[in-house]
Design an enzyme around this catalytic site. Structure first.
Site, mmCIF file in Angstrom:
data_model
loop_
_atom_site.group_PDB
_atom_site.id
_atom_site.type_symbol
_atom_site.label_atom_id
_atom_site.label_comp_id
_atom_site.label_asym_id
_atom_site.label_seq_id
_atom_site.Cartn_x
_atom_site.Cartn_y
_atom_site.Cartn_z
ATOM 1 N N TYR A 1 -2.350 -10.992 12.488
ATOM 2 C CA TYR A 1 -1.265 -10.002 13.045
ATOM 3 C C TYR A 1 -0.396 -9.376 11.782
ATOM 4 C CZ TYR A 1 3.371 -8.973 14.316
ATOM 5 O OH TYR A 1 4.801 -8.359 14.429
ATOM 6 N N LYS B 1 0.302 -5.608 9.590
ATOM 7 C CA LYS B 1 1.596 -5.192 9.374
ATOM 8 C C LYS B 1 1.622 -4.714 7.607
ATOM 9 C CE LYS B 1 3.358 -4.798 13.454
ATOM 10 N NZ LYS B 1 3.354 -3.540 14.043
ATOM 11 N N SER C 1 7.350 -5.711 10.221
ATOM 12 C CA SER C 1 7.934 -7.240 10.660
ATOM 13 C C SER C 1 7.984 -7.843 9.172
ATOM 14 C CB SER C 1 6.514 -7.886 11.360
ATOM 15 O OG SER C 1 7.106 -9.220 11.525
#
Ligand code: WQD
Length: 337
Positions: free
Chosen positions: A151, A155, A126
């Protein structure tokens, strides 16, 4: 016929990618634990392509189950790994859930690949890894900033785990750093299924358009942008899905230049929240009820991709624009109860 495992294949981006894989003649195996999807998405995929993927309801957090899966399926040519939790706000409240769901599962899948000698791996990353990048448009060599959320951290860590693994194995991997995936398949049979109050902009816009939500709150009107609202790179989920096919082809045909590569996957165009509202009003044919409120904690001002590398190396271009994406999102919304 090459066989591709798609983890999280019944999710928003996963299901659109399964459709495009089948359209390209790949055999597809889906693993999905239905924690953020529903089994009828499988039927919808079949109704779109006329082809039935193999489906296993398997919890990738269960190492034993993952090992059993790879013992059973030993003719997989490549893996596209979507399975992960992706709600930024929830990750702040429940970090350990995110490190389990997003990191343990990645490690178990990579271990399974090693035992089965599957060496082609596409990772769902992302643009959040960049945080607020210093230079626009964002290139792949922009530095990681301290992650704004667990989050985003999963990644960054995920990419590093993969990179380290490629150095000591035959693994060839590509991380695709998505910008903001939006829209739905033209058939309106699959799309984004937010559970509860949508956190992301587009589902909230379409639910407001459908009068499910009273009013859209625009988070911040005082950003240093042309109209004061934050800017993002909204990419049609079908264009994004096709980027995965292009990346997998690159690995299957051994065209990668390194054992670990990353590509920014966006349109290359920034759109503000007000741009999105205007485009949606044009698509829906009616005004959208919104008000500008305070900024949302943790949001960045702007992010849009430099897509030069993906265009050249993946031989991939976006074919759909913001209005196309909003039109499909709106058509999809109108099919929902
Ligand atoms: C977009 C813009 C909001 C809702 C996150 C993750 C990213 C990816 C996509 C998973 C921002 C504004 C939003 C609303 C608003 N997720 N907004 N009112 O935050 O850019 O990215 O979701 O892969 O990794 O970081 O997306 O859709 O939440 O917000 O004004 O009700 O819309 O402030 O400027 P975001 P978003």
């Amino acid at each position: 016929m090459k066989k591709i495992l798609v983890t999280g294949g019944l999710g928003f981006i996963g299901s659109h990618t399964v459709v495009e894989l089948q359209n390209e003649g790949y055999e597809v195996v889906i693993i999905d634990d239905l924690s953020n999807s529903t089994i009828d998405v499988l039927d919808k995929i079949i109704s779109i392509t006329g082809k039935e993927p193999l489906y296993e309801n398997l919890d990738l957090k269960n190492q034993e189950s993952v090992q059993q899966f790879f013992k059973k399926h030993n003719t997989i040519d490549g893996i596209i790994h979507f399975a992960a939790s992706k709600a930024v706000g929830e990750s702040v409240e429940k970090p350990l859930k995110y490190y389990h769901n997003n990191i343990s599962t990645l490690i178990y899948v990579l271990e399974g690949m090693k035992s089965n000698k599957v060496n082609n791996f596409i990772f769902s990353s992302s643009c959040t890894v960049y945080g607020q990048a210093d230079v626009m448009p964002i290139t792949e060599d922009a530095p990681f900033k301290t992650a704004e959320s667990p989050y985003g951290n999963t990644k960054q860590i995920g990419e590093e785990i993969i990179f380290d693994t490629t150095k000591v194995s035959n693994l060839n991997a590509i991380a695709l750093r998505y910008f903001n995936p939006i829209g739905a398949h033209e058939s309106a049979k699959i799309g984004e299924l937010p559970i509860g109050v949508p956190q992301n902009l587009i589902p909230y816009v379409t639910q407001t358009g459908a009068k499910i939500r009273e009013q859209l709150s625009v988070f911040g009107g005082d950003y240093p942008t042309p109209d004061g609202t934050a800017v993002r790179d909204y990419i049609h989920v079908v264009d994004l899905a096709k980027a995965h096919i292009a990346a997998m082809k690159r690995l299957l045909e051994n065209k990668n230049n390194a054992s670990f590569e990353v590509f920014n996957i966006g349109t290359g165009t920034g759109s503000s929240v007000l741009d999105v509202i205007k485009a949606f009003e044009k698509v829906s044919g009616e005004p959208l009820n919104y008000k500008i409120v305070d900024r949302r904690e943790g949001d960045i001002t702007e992010a849009y991709a430099d897509t030069t590398l993906a265009n050249k190396e993946l031989n991939w271009q976006t074919e759909l624009n913001l209005e196309d994406a909003l039109a499909t999102a709106w058509k999809w919304q109108q099919t929902l109860k």
